[in-house]
Scaffold this motif. Sequence first.
Motif, PDB file in Angstrom:
ATOM      1  N   ASN A  16       5.843 -21.154   7.001  1.00  0.00           N
ATOM      2  CA  ASN A  16       6.898 -20.815   6.029  1.00  0.00           C
ATOM      3  C   ASN A  16       6.502 -21.094   4.593  1.00  0.00           C
ATOM      4  OD1 ASN A  16       8.657 -19.809   7.846  1.00  0.00           O
ATOM      5  ND2 ASN A  16       9.740 -21.751   8.152  1.00  0.00           N
ATOM      6  N   LYS A  17       5.272 -20.809   4.272  1.00  0.00           N
ATOM      7  CA  LYS A  17       4.848 -20.915   2.875  1.00  0.00           C
ATOM      8  C   LYS A  17       5.044 -19.547   2.246  1.00  0.00           C
ATOM      9  CE  LYS A  17       1.398 -24.459   3.792  1.00  0.00           C
ATOM     10  NZ  LYS A  17       1.049 -25.322   2.662  1.00  0.00           N
ATOM     11  N   GLN A  18       5.290 -19.535   0.949  1.00  0.00           N
ATOM     12  CA  GLN A  18       5.646 -18.266   0.305  1.00  0.00           C
ATOM     13  C   GLN A  18       4.419 -17.525  -0.233  1.00  0.00           C
ATOM     14  OE1 GLN A  18       8.957 -16.955  -0.170  1.00  0.00           O
ATOM     15  NE2 GLN A  18       7.776 -15.129  -0.696  1.00  0.00           N
ATOM     16  N   LEU A  19       4.408 -16.221   0.021  1.00  0.00           N
ATOM     17  CA  LEU A  19       3.377 -15.363  -0.548  1.00  0.00           C
ATOM     18  C   LEU A  19       4.031 -14.308  -1.432  1.00  0.00           C
ATOM     19  CD1 LEU A  19       0.891 -14.330   2.262  1.00  0.00           C
ATOM     20  CD2 LEU A  19       0.269 -14.874  -0.076  1.00  0.00           C
ATOM     21  N   VAL A  20       3.463 -14.120  -2.603  1.00  0.00           N
ATOM     22  CA  VAL A  20       3.900 -13.020  -3.465  1.00  0.00           C
ATOM     23  C   VAL A  20       2.660 -12.173  -3.739  1.00  0.00           C
ATOM     24  CG1 VAL A  20       4.893 -12.381  -5.691  1.00  0.00           C
ATOM     25  CG2 VAL A  20       5.683 -14.450  -4.524  1.00  0.00           C
ATOM     26  N   ILE A  21       2.783 -10.886  -3.516  1.00  0.00           N
ATOM     27  CA  ILE A  21       1.618 -10.009  -3.665  1.00  0.00           C
ATOM     28  C   ILE A  21       1.991  -8.881  -4.623  1.00  0.00           C
ATOM     29  CG2 ILE A  21       0.067  -8.430  -2.408  1.00  0.00           C
ATOM     30  CD1 ILE A  21       0.728 -10.036   0.136  1.00  0.00           C
ATOM     31  N   THR A  22       1.101  -8.545  -5.532  1.00  0.00           N
ATOM     32  CA  THR A  22       1.370  -7.347  -6.338  1.00  0.00           C
ATOM     33  C   THR A  22       0.253  -6.343  -6.119  1.00  0.00           C
ATOM     34  OG1 THR A  22       0.133  -7.705  -8.369  1.00  0.00           O
ATOM     35  CG2 THR A  22       2.223  -8.886  -8.172  1.00  0.00           C
ATOM     36  N   SER A  23       0.594  -5.088  -6.379  1.00  0.00           N
ATOM     37  CA  SER A  23      -0.365  -4.026  -6.095  1.00  0.00           C
ATOM     38  C   SER A  23      -0.038  -2.798  -6.940  1.00  0.00           C
ATOM     39  CB  SER A  23      -0.259  -3.677  -4.616  1.00  0.00           C
ATOM     40  OG  SER A  23      -0.886  -2.447  -4.348  1.00  0.00           O
ATOM     41  N   ASP A  24      -1.043  -1.940  -7.136  1.00  0.00           N
ATOM     42  CA  ASP A  24      -0.751  -0.714  -7.881  1.00  0.00           C
ATOM     43  C   ASP A  24      -0.184   0.380  -6.972  1.00  0.00           C
ATOM     44  OD1 ASP A  24      -3.050  -0.106  -6.479  1.00  0.00           O
ATOM     45  OD2 ASP A  24      -4.079   0.828  -8.169  1.00  0.00           O
ATOM     46  N   LYS A  25      -0.144   0.102  -5.667  1.00  0.00           N
ATOM     47  CA  LYS A  25       0.431   1.101  -4.741  1.00  0.00           C
ATOM     48  C   LYS A  25       1.293   0.412  -3.694  1.00  0.00           C
ATOM     49  CE  LYS A  25      -3.063   4.614  -5.134  1.00  0.00           C
ATOM     50  NZ  LYS A  25      -4.105   3.736  -5.714  1.00  0.00           N
ATOM     51  N   SER A  26       2.182   1.173  -3.076  1.00  0.00           N
ATOM     52  CA  SER A  26       3.021   0.601  -2.025  1.00  0.00           C
ATOM     53  C   SER A  26       2.156   0.359  -0.785  1.00  0.00           C
ATOM     54  CB  SER A  26       4.146   1.575  -1.686  1.00  0.00           C
ATOM     55  OG  SER A  26       3.618   2.635  -0.930  1.00  0.00           O
ATOM     56  N   PRO A  27       2.656  -0.492   0.134  1.00  0.00           N
ATOM     57  CA  PRO A  27       1.873  -0.742   1.350  1.00  0.00           C
ATOM     58  C   PRO A  27       1.628   0.549   2.141  1.00  0.00           C
ATOM     59  CG  PRO A  27       3.704  -2.286   1.190  1.00  0.00           C
ATOM     60  CD  PRO A  27       3.882  -1.295   0.086  1.00  0.00           C
ATOM     61  N   VAL A  28       2.451   1.549   1.931  1.00  0.00           N
ATOM     62  CA  VAL A  28       2.268   2.809   2.648  1.00  0.00           C
ATOM     63  C   VAL A  28       1.147   3.639   2.016  1.00  0.00           C
ATOM     64  CG1 VAL A  28       3.424   4.924   3.398  1.00  0.00           C
ATOM     65  CG2 VAL A  28       4.713   2.783   3.229  1.00  0.00           C
ATOM     66  N   GLU A  29       1.014   3.552   0.711  1.00  0.00           N
ATOM     67  CA  GLU A  29       0.041   4.414   0.025  1.00  0.00           C
ATOM     68  C   GLU A  29      -1.329   3.762  -0.186  1.00  0.00           C
ATOM     69  OE1 GLU A  29       2.846   6.783  -3.117  1.00  0.00           O
ATOM     70  OE2 GLU A  29       2.649   4.609  -3.278  1.00  0.00           O
ATOM     71  N   ILE A  30      -1.357   2.458  -0.132  1.00  0.00           N
ATOM     72  CA  ILE A  30      -2.590   1.756  -0.484  1.00  0.00           C
ATOM     73  C   ILE A  30      -3.683   2.085   0.551  1.00  0.00           C
ATOM     74  CG2 ILE A  30      -2.044  -0.366   0.772  1.00  0.00           C
ATOM     75  CD1 ILE A  30      -2.989  -1.938  -1.671  1.00  0.00           C
ATOM     76  N   THR A  31      -4.911   2.248   0.094  1.00  0.00           N
ATOM     77  CA  THR A  31      -5.979   2.582   1.043  1.00  0.00           C
ATOM     78  C   THR A  31      -7.081   1.520   1.000  1.00  0.00           C
ATOM     79  OG1 THR A  31      -7.023   3.886  -0.675  1.00  0.00           O
ATOM     80  CG2 THR A  31      -5.692   5.091   0.922  1.00  0.00           C
ATOM     81  N   GLY A  32      -7.957   1.577   1.997  1.00  0.00           N
ATOM     82  CA  GLY A  32      -9.091   0.653   2.029  1.00  0.00           C
ATOM     83  C   GLY A  32      -8.748  -0.700   2.626  1.00  0.00           C
ATOM     84  N   PHE A  33      -7.588  -0.764   3.315  1.00  0.00           N
ATOM     85  CA  PHE A  33      -7.201  -2.034   3.930  1.00  0.00           C
ATOM     86  C   PHE A  33      -7.134  -1.903   5.439  1.00  0.00           C
ATOM     87  CE2 PHE A  33      -6.083  -3.042  -0.303  1.00  0.00           C
ATOM     88  CZ  PHE A  33      -6.056  -4.433  -0.379  1.00  0.00           C
ATOM     89  N   GLU A  34      -7.470  -2.992   6.105  1.00  0.00           N
ATOM     90  CA  GLU A  34      -7.341  -2.993   7.561  1.00  0.00           C
ATOM     91  C   GLU A  34      -5.880  -2.858   7.944  1.00  0.00           C
ATOM     92  OE1 GLU A  34      -9.092  -6.226   9.849  1.00  0.00           O
ATOM     93  OE2 GLU A  34     -10.219  -6.658   8.017  1.00  0.00           O
ATOM     94  N   GLN A  35      -5.661  -2.148   9.054  1.00  0.00           N
ATOM     95  CA  GLN A  35      -4.302  -1.879   9.493  1.00  0.00           C
ATOM     96  C   GLN A  35      -3.493  -3.167   9.693  1.00  0.00           C
ATOM     97  OE1 GLN A  35      -3.377   1.145   9.156  1.00  0.00           O
ATOM     98  NE2 GLN A  35      -1.311   0.405   9.551  1.00  0.00           N
ATOM     99  N   ARG A  36      -4.134  -4.162  10.273  1.00  0.00           N
ATOM    100  CA  ARG A  36      -3.368  -5.383  10.601  1.00  0.00           C
ATOM    101  C   ARG A  36      -2.870  -6.087   9.335  1.00  0.00           C
ATOM    102  NH1 ARG A  36      -7.976  -9.728  12.508  1.00  0.00           N
ATOM    103  NH2 ARG A  36      -9.259  -9.537  10.628  1.00  0.00           N
ATOM    104  N   LEU A  37      -3.623  -5.913   8.258  1.00  0.00           N
ATOM    105  CA  LEU A  37      -3.192  -6.522   6.999  1.00  0.00           C
ATOM    106  C   LEU A  37      -2.078  -5.681   6.383  1.00  0.00           C
ATOM    107  CD1 LEU A  37      -3.952  -9.024   5.501  1.00  0.00           C
ATOM    108  CD2 LEU A  37      -5.772  -7.797   4.340  1.00  0.00           C
ATOM    109  N   LEU A  38      -2.264  -4.366   6.439  1.00  0.00           N
ATOM    110  CA  LEU A  38      -1.230  -3.474   5.893  1.00  0.00           C
ATOM    111  C   LEU A  38       0.104  -3.711   6.588  1.00  0.00           C
ATOM    112  CD1 LEU A  38      -2.905   0.005   5.416  1.00  0.00           C
ATOM    113  CD2 LEU A  38      -2.297  -1.706   3.705  1.00  0.00           C
ATOM    114  N   SER A  39       0.061  -3.849   7.900  1.00  0.00           N
ATOM    115  CA  SER A  39       1.335  -4.015   8.593  1.00  0.00           C
ATOM    116  C   SER A  39       1.970  -5.339   8.177  1.00  0.00           C
ATOM    117  CB  SER A  39       1.167  -3.900  10.097  1.00  0.00           C
ATOM    118  OG  SER A  39       0.479  -5.029  10.564  1.00  0.00           O
ATOM    119  N   ARG A  40       1.171  -6.334   7.895  1.00  0.00           N
ATOM    120  CA  ARG A  40       1.732  -7.611   7.450  1.00  0.00           C
ATOM    121  C   ARG A  40       2.350  -7.511   6.044  1.00  0.00           C
ATOM    122  NH1 ARG A  40      -1.107  -8.805  11.495  1.00  0.00           N
ATOM    123  NH2 ARG A  40      -0.908 -10.768  12.652  1.00  0.00           N
TER     124      ARG A  40
END
Length: 482
Positions: free
Chosen positions: A274-298
């Motif tokens: 239960n530690k907090q993560l904040v992530i920012t990105s230039d694309k939504s998790p749906v549009e972002i590319t180059g990431f492993e599926q298991r990370l994207l789903s998380r």
Amino acid sequence: MREKAHDYHIIWDECLKIIKENISSQSFDTWFAPIRPVGLSKHVLTIEVPSMFYHEFIEGNFWELLKTAIKKVMGTNGKLEYKIPISTTSGDKTSTMTLPTSTVNTVESQNKNPIFVQDEKELRQIPNPFVLPGIKKLNIKSQLNKNLNFDNFIEGDCNRLARAAGYAIAKNPGKTAFNPLFIYSNVGLGKTHLAHAIGLETKAQFPDLTVLYINAETFIQQYTYAAMSKSINDFVRFYQILDVLIIDDIEFLASKPKTQEVFFHIFNFYHQKNKQLVITSDKSPVEITGFEQRLLSRFKWGLSTDLQIPDKDTRLKIIRSKLYNNGIEDIDEEVIEYLAYRIVTNVREIEGAIISILAQSSLNKKQITVELAKQMIDKFVQNTAHEISVDFIQKVVCDYYNVPVNLLFTPSRKREIVHVRHSSMYFAKKYTDLSLAQIGAKCGNKDHATVLYACRSIGNLIATNKKIKEDLNNIDKILKKS
Ligand code: ADP
Ligand code: MG
């Protein structure tokens, strides 16, 4: 030579101390507070300035002072390099230009770890920045910028959800459903600002929690260093100590499977504990590319929310607040309106324009007028896509269909003319901030109901008529390019 500074933040902080003592606090806040140190290699300290104008102004007016500061802090070999983000015309990408400058000399300061504050002896004894026997949480600096807080993050429809979620997290880190909080947007719309604000507010509410803000680029550098020095376990352990991790610009991890792997493990640990993560990105998790599926789903496990381009009212509020923070209170309302009207890409451009105008006005003792604002925008914010006018839309639509523009303003009910009139209204609604009534007034004195009807009927035609859809798509492309 004495090794004085451990990393670029510390070096730059030292320089700032010297600079601060030698200039007025207003100049300091205007010109130096927005600069970010971003790198250090051998003798070269790299700082990021908001715009070309900044670079020119600083070099032109504070060069001697800067040189002295660098010399004092880095020694006589020290050099300074500027990084300048350049927005492209579409306003959605930033490229970077690096300009060397002819500054001074230094100590070789090759610290790899910007996170820990250590004394020099300790630093030399510890080859690996993450292996810290008896590491104490208190030693970890949050890397938060106190100028990027909630108080000066103006709220609007464009950011309401992200802001509220960020605030909720700060009040209850790790315990809300927003874990991770994934914030995405185009460049210059406030991701980094909000990320810092969340961190600062968390620290304000829970001073004992260990919060870390880090850009994904730095995370990768640390990982690479850990891999080289065979200390990945220590690297992971370091991240496990934290309570709140804010990682900015996660897109840098794209196509970096090893760094993703280690981040994946950190992510899982945060989730379990239960530690907090904040992530920012230039694309939504749906549009972002180059990431492993298991990370994207998380990334989608918590809340993903975007920041959009502020509407005109919010732009006005942001401009007023920035002017106020720069000590300008008696500026002509017309100038503010003009800025809000002309700069429609992102907040960073707005800030750049304001700074240029203030600088010009104070240097040349000129009144801040719409004319001055116009000159500055044309000169320094020339990439800004300005708002498209109804006249221009009418001209483009009429050219496309080969209809003389003046026919739009006649009462003609000819099918062709009606279509062109309706299409102009449709695009005016899409591309301007004008109300339906204002659009009607500019399209042959029609009332708001006619404009509403026009927009709906064009919408229906697009959905049902292939040829019309294609034509309107073509017009849309022309308008977008302008
Ligand atoms: P991003 O990280 O999305 O590229 P930043 O957070 O760096 O954008 O924002 C660019 C600039 O605009 C920063 O100086 C930030 O303070 C300012 N800014 C962005 N959004 C707002 C807002 N809602 N209110 C006030 N300032 C803002
Ligand atoms: Mg950012």
